[in-house]
Enzyme design. Structure first.
Site, short mmCIF file in Angstrom:
data_model
loop_
_atom_site.label_atom_id
_atom_site.label_comp_id
_atom_site.label_asym_id
_atom_site.label_seq_id
_atom_site.Cartn_x
_atom_site.Cartn_y
_atom_site.Cartn_z
N SER A 1 -0.47 28.27 19.94
CA SER A 1 0.77 28.67 20.23
C SER A 1 0.96 29.33 21.45
O SER A 1 1.81 29.39 22.37
CB SER A 1 1.18 29.60 19.09
OG SER A 1 1.68 28.57 18.02
N LYS B 1 2.93 33.09 5.65
CA LYS B 1 4.28 32.30 5.83
C LYS B 1 5.30 32.64 4.47
O LYS B 1 6.63 32.77 4.45
CB LYS B 1 4.40 30.85 5.69
CG LYS B 1 3.61 30.59 7.19
CD LYS B 1 3.92 28.76 7.28
CE LYS B 1 3.25 28.65 8.65
NZ LYS B 1 3.59 27.21 8.88
N GLU C 1 19.17 30.21 5.47
CA GLU C 1 19.02 29.63 3.93
C GLU C 1 18.05 28.41 3.84
O GLU C 1 17.44 28.17 2.72
CB GLU C 1 20.52 28.68 4.00
CG GLU C 1 20.75 27.80 2.46
CD GLU C 1 21.97 27.01 2.68
OE1 GLU C 1 22.58 27.08 3.67
OE2 GLU C 1 22.14 25.96 1.69
N ASN D 1 8.24 30.82 9.25
CA ASN D 1 7.18 30.70 10.30
C ASN D 1 7.49 31.23 11.79
O ASN D 1 6.96 31.37 12.77
CB ASN D 1 6.88 29.25 10.51
CG ASN D 1 7.95 28.48 11.58
OD1 ASN D 1 9.11 28.78 11.11
ND2 ASN D 1 7.48 27.67 12.44
N ASP E 1 9.34 24.41 11.14
CA ASP E 1 8.26 23.42 10.96
C ASP E 1 9.06 21.96 10.40
O ASP E 1 8.57 21.04 11.10
CB ASP E 1 7.27 23.78 9.72
CG ASP E 1 6.26 24.99 10.36
OD1 ASP E 1 6.03 25.10 11.20
OD2 ASP E 1 5.97 25.66 9.38
N ASN F 1 1.80 12.86 -4.99
CA ASN F 1 0.83 13.91 -5.10
C ASN F 1 -0.51 13.69 -5.77
O ASN F 1 -0.49 12.92 -7.01
CB ASN F 1 1.29 15.28 -5.46
CG ASN F 1 0.64 16.37 -4.67
OD1 ASN F 1 0.18 16.36 -3.73
ND2 ASN F 1 0.36 17.32 -5.54
N ARG F 2 -1.61 14.11 -5.62
CA ARG F 2 -2.99 14.00 -6.28
C ARG F 2 -2.45 14.61 -7.51
O ARG F 2 -2.74 13.86 -8.68
CB ARG F 2 -4.09 14.78 -5.75
CG ARG F 2 -5.16 14.83 -6.38
CD ARG F 2 -6.25 15.51 -5.51
NE ARG F 2 -5.89 16.87 -5.20
CZ ARG F 2 -6.76 17.66 -4.46
NH1 ARG F 2 -7.99 16.97 -4.05
NH2 ARG F 2 -6.24 18.71 -4.40
N TYR G 1 -2.97 16.99 13.64
CA TYR G 1 -3.20 16.91 14.94
C TYR G 1 -4.41 17.02 15.66
O TYR G 1 -4.67 16.79 16.59
CB TYR G 1 -2.07 17.37 15.81
CG TYR G 1 -2.19 18.94 15.74
CD1 TYR G 1 -1.10 19.81 14.80
CD2 TYR G 1 -2.97 19.68 16.90
CE1 TYR G 1 -1.39 21.13 15.11
CE2 TYR G 1 -2.95 20.91 16.85
CZ TYR G 1 -2.20 21.73 15.83
OH TYR G 1 -2.32 23.20 15.96
P1 ATR Z 1 0.16 22.71 3.07
O1 ATR Z 1 0.64 24.03 3.16
O2 ATR Z 1 -0.87 22.23 4.27
O3 ATR Z 1 1.00 21.76 2.28
P2 ATR Z 1 -0.85 23.20 0.48
O4 ATR Z 1 0.32 24.01 0.07
O5 ATR Z 1 -2.19 23.96 -0.24
O6 ATR Z 1 -1.24 23.22 1.97
O7 ATR Z 1 -0.88 21.78 -0.09
C1 ATR Z 1 -1.76 20.77 0.18
C2 ATR Z 1 -1.23 19.48 -0.35
O8 ATR Z 1 -2.33 18.47 0.16
C3 ATR Z 1 -1.17 19.36 -1.85
O9 ATR Z 1 0.00 18.25 -2.07
C4 ATR Z 1 -2.78 18.65 -2.31
O10 ATR Z 1 -2.50 18.27 -3.37
P3 ATR Z 1 -2.60 18.69 -4.64
O11 ATR Z 1 -1.53 19.38 -4.89
O12 ATR Z 1 -2.93 17.95 -5.76
O13 ATR Z 1 -3.81 20.09 -4.58
C5 ATR Z 1 -3.01 17.69 -1.22
N1 ATR Z 1 -4.37 17.54 -0.95
C6 ATR Z 1 -5.28 18.51 -0.31
N2 ATR Z 1 -6.64 17.91 -0.46
C7 ATR Z 1 -6.44 16.87 -0.99
C8 ATR Z 1 -7.50 15.70 -1.38
N3 ATR Z 1 -8.77 16.03 -1.14
N4 ATR Z 1 -6.90 14.58 -1.83
C9 ATR Z 1 -5.56 14.26 -2.13
N5 ATR Z 1 -4.69 15.38 -1.94
C10 ATR Z 1 -4.97 16.40 -1.38
#
Ligand code: ATR
Length: 299
Positions: free
Chosen positions: A39, A88, A100, A109, A124, A173-174, A243
């Site tokens: 930045s 943040k 809002e 941010n 963002d 999501n995982r 990036y």
């Molecule tokens: P950010 O602010 O970058 O979004 P975060 O709030 O910690 O960081 O969120 C990370 C995201 O990436 C989450 O959706 C996480 O999945 P989980 O909620 O299951 O933890 C996902 N993530 C991070 N590492 C991962 C991995 N190795 N495989 C799959 N998803 C992953």
């Protein structure tokens, strides 16, 4: 959105060649760690390109000093501050007003100081969408979008995406429960569905756009990919918030499948562009900012 309305209000104002009363425009970014932030290089280039007198500096602020640091913005007469990881969310406790969108996203941010009144914004998500529309997908209305991840970054992206009236946004999501919770929380804002990563077989053939908000594929794990690339439909748009590297494994695989690809560099540049526009009332010199970031990545 609140950001835009506020920006328009200030557009007509006379902007001096620097800050208020002819003082230099004082800007910066706080985070922990902060030394690798791009930045300062980006905003210094923006100030120069606009002929504005001022400075944008990185400040290493630990969590226990965050409140003090925010009070310092008023005391020292800073016009604006960017806030990065890990502050943040907590920073919202120390501001006078919160836009809002930032309140719904749950993170700030960008802080603007109007004569001692501190307002928090989140640029963002809208920065990402501006970049996506300009660089890869000009029309999002009615589109079916798959967002991978449901953390902080995904919240900003999904909120801004919903303003574009997509046909359906599937959050995968995982940890499936987190995706379902987010989809339920914002059900009133648009058509949303939450899924587990293993539930995508039926979704993927129908999507027009995939957005990766997870850190999977980020340096140094550059060979990792957040989904089985054979499932990416040919010719769609695939975007990655990462990036570093500029072209992740996901984007490389998508390119092989004839997709239009979009990297996270634009999001970084445009979140900075919106912040700069809040602080100065001027149109941000986006190309000078992008060039400065690329230069600082590959000097
Ligand atoms: P950010 O602010 O970058 O979004 P975060 O709030 O910690 O960081 O969120 C990370 C995201 O990436 C989450 O959706 C996480 O999945 P989980 O909620 O299951 O933890 C996902 N993530 C991070 N590492 C991962 C991995 N190795 N495989 C799959 N998803 C992953």
């Amino acid at each position: 959105m609140g950001e835009q309305a506020n920006h328009e209000k200030r557009e007509g104002e006379h902007v001096r060649e620097g800050g208020r009363g002819g003082q230099p425009l004082l800007l910066g970014v706080i985070g922990d760690p902060i030394q690798h932030s791009k930045s300062p290089a980006m905003h210094t280039a923006a100030l120069e390109a606009c002929g504005l007198t001022g400075a944008y500096l990185p400040f290493h602020v630990k969590g226990k000093r965050l409140e003090e640091a925010i009070r310092g913005i008023r005391a020292l007469g800073f016009r604006g501050i960017n806030v990065t990881v890990p502050h943040k969310v907590e920073v919202m406790n120390y501001l006078d007003r919160i836009d809002e969108g930032a309140r719904l996203i749950g993170a700030v941010n960008t802080i603007v100081n109007d004569d001692g009144v501190l307002t928090g914004y989140n640029t963002d998500g809208i920065g990402y969408i501006r970049s996506l529309k300009e660089e890869a997908a000009p029309a999002l209305e009615g589109k079916r979008v798959l967002v991978l991840g449901s953390g902080g970054a995904a919240r900003g992206i999904v909120y801004a995406l919903l303003q574009e009236r997509p046909g359906l946004v599937t959050i995968a999501n995982r940890t499936a429960g987190k995706a379902r919770e987010l989809a339920a929380e914002w059900a009133h804002l648009g058509s949303l569905s939450g899924r587990g990563m293993e539930e995508l077989d039926a979704v993927l053939p129908e999507v027009d756009l995939i957005i990766n908000t997870t850190s999977v594929g980020m340096h140094p794990h550059v060979g990792d990919c957040p989904l089985d690339s054979r499932q990416i439909p040919e010719g769609i748009v695939v975007s990655d918030l990462i990036y570093n590297p500029l072209k992740t494994e996901l984007l490389q695989q998508a390119e092989v499948r004839g997709c239009t690809v979009h990297s996270g560099l634009g999001m970084f540049v445009y979140q900075g562009a919106y912040a700069f526009e809040h602080w100065t009332g001027r149109t941000a010199p986006v190309e000078a900012m992008r060039a400065a970031v690329l230069e600082s990545m590959h000097p």
